[in-house]
Design an enzyme around this catalytic site. Sequence first.
Site: not given
Lengths: 325, 384
Positions: A60, A127
């Site tokens: 990322e 999540h």
Amino acid sequence: MAEITYLEAIREALFEEMERDPNVFCLGEDIGAYGGAFKVTEGLQAKFGDQRVIDTPISEAAIIGAAAGASHMGLRPVAELQFIDFISCGYDMLTNYVATARYRAFLPCPMVVRGPSGGYVRGGPFHSQNPEAAFLHTPGLKIVYPATASDAKGLMKAAIRDDDCVLFFEHKYLYRRVKDVMPDGDHVVPIGKARVAREGTDVSIITYAATVWKALEAAEQLQTEDGISVEVIDLRTLLPMDDDAIVATVKKTNRVMVVHEDTRTGGIAGEITARINETCFEWLDAPVLRVTAHDVPLPYSPPLEDFVLPQVSDIVTVARHLARY
Amino acid sequence: MEFPAHSLDLDAMLAAPPGADAALARAPRPHADKLDRAQRLALYRHMRMTRTLEERLVALYRQTKVIGGLFRSLGQEADAVGSAFALERRDIMSPLIRNMGSMLVKGATPLEILRQYMAKGNSPTRGRELNIHFGDLERGFVGQISHLGDMIPVMAGIALSFKMRGEDRVVLVYIGDGATSTGAFHEGVNFAAVQQVPLVVVVENNGYAYSTPTGRQTAANSFMDKALGYGIAGVQADGNDVLAVYDVTKAAVDRARAGSGPTLVELITYRRKGHAEHDNQSYVPTGEIEWWAAHNDPIDRFVAWLTTHDSVSADEFAEIDASVSREIDAATDEADLSPMPDALDALDGIYADPPTIAPHWYREGVRAAVDIHERPASWGTHDG
Ligand SMILES: Cc1ncc(C[n+]2csc(CCOP(=O)(O)OP(=O)(O)O)c2C)c(N)n1
Ligand SMILES: [Mg+2]
């Protein structure tokens, strides 16, 4: 014309912008042939090729950093995070490098960082996150978080055309649940402008993203059961914040609550409350109240998640209290 | 049909006749050779338990009793079980999503796993976390988080504590081929290498990270090669050969225990199911999964080995399989009857002090937020 979902609206914006401007490209994990974990980018690589729809390693910091570098050179990257929860792995890059680049080095970062966000989906602590507040506190970034399919498309197009870095939060609970007919033509929704999602006169609810729909549901219930007329403001953009829209609704109803799915302490509701305090305190007939998640990581099991997150019944309780105040 | 394997070594290995017994018998295995028959049968039972329990989870997932995603380790049972088997009880490991087998070896029970997947209030995390994200320091495993790579520095720190205190304990951390691309992986392995801590890093190269094949994840020929850059030992083994996995991991664990520092162990295996149950694997070349299922299934291979070398009979296998099923059936019934968590438990344990935070005022029947605090008799009437 047919309705399309929030998710399809984002995809449509990506298609149209990539078609319009050859500088626009997408990068992220599994976004190519697979079309991304939620299939937002499905079909993009087939149409634009693997040089403009790039599958990356699980990195990322590199995804965001490389997007920044490419954006300095006039490209317009759209970086996908598989879940927005992983934005923390690029936090340094975003807050130290990207957010300061224009100010410190006169280097623009016309880039979009987008990803599925939010809870109500039994995703557990990693999540389901809503990390927008951390970035609200970072001058140099812009933040949008649409609630409707139409805004999802229009804001994505605006974000791609914006000359600064826009964090584009997509609520995964809304991906396939909300639909709109897209307006004709080049549908661009300006960044920085809120929307009145429902007109009302007694109590205002200022909110954004999935809780816009909770607020609308509560408003309907309050109208039928209590005769309370609720106005719902959908912020759409969190940074820069639409102060005019906030002041206008405060002056109209004089009773305001802020609702968000993120945790309470240090959350965006606190910032909005402070702004109201500074700009239109005299118009208030009641304290500004907050309905938010509890200050814990979001747990997985349904009874726990339901307890931690704001629900329609919470909004109803607080609105009744405000109306009586 | 031959499929391009994701490692040069594996190509060579696969050149062996299907059934791969020749490959199995090929290398000397000083550590595995010391296992006795009962231990080998224990390895078999753990692998069978892993597979059967996952099949049960799939059934429960289809009944929507498993909430959230379901991640399979079909075809990777040998890598999980064989590596964890090389640890002592006092050693600590951190599993990944496909290491249910490693957890079972370390003493996690099917009942715990079922309750966890079913989000029950008496699951190891009291319903807070999903799937096999749970730990128990007593039995020697630390619950992972989703953020890939993060467990490497954490486990390096646990290893550091063992080194600082002179404890005779070793740490093992799993990492997927995809997760080696994270910054945390790099920082953690480098840290462990510089500090020479007793850490074994097991890279499970299963060919894919979600839809991304290994070749798009790294430009290196192998993950083992990366060890060179960190200045640590690197080895590679056939991850579908449970004895080879045990052997290579045991050697790395022994090295760590002896104070010789970290080892990177690359295990070559193959992910036969999608990333999670929802994934239709459209990106996998036709026939590839079938090839691995037919020719390189770790349980089939070990059954063949045990039949030949340990004279394990069909009846003996059937008895083990039946006992596994009985255990899973009983655990499923118990998990099913287990209560969901009490909602208020969500507010417990965010800090040591205060141990529990209060629910928001509108959940408690308080008339108003301001009632909780002292305030003037009516709005705007306070002095000054
Ligand atoms: C930092 C981070 N980025 C992205 C993800 C999303 N994600 C979860 S698993 C996965 C693929 C992992 O592949 P690999 O490491 O090879 O493990 P495998 O699933 O093959 O066992 C991805 C991209 C994540 N969990 N963490
Ligand atoms: Mg993998």
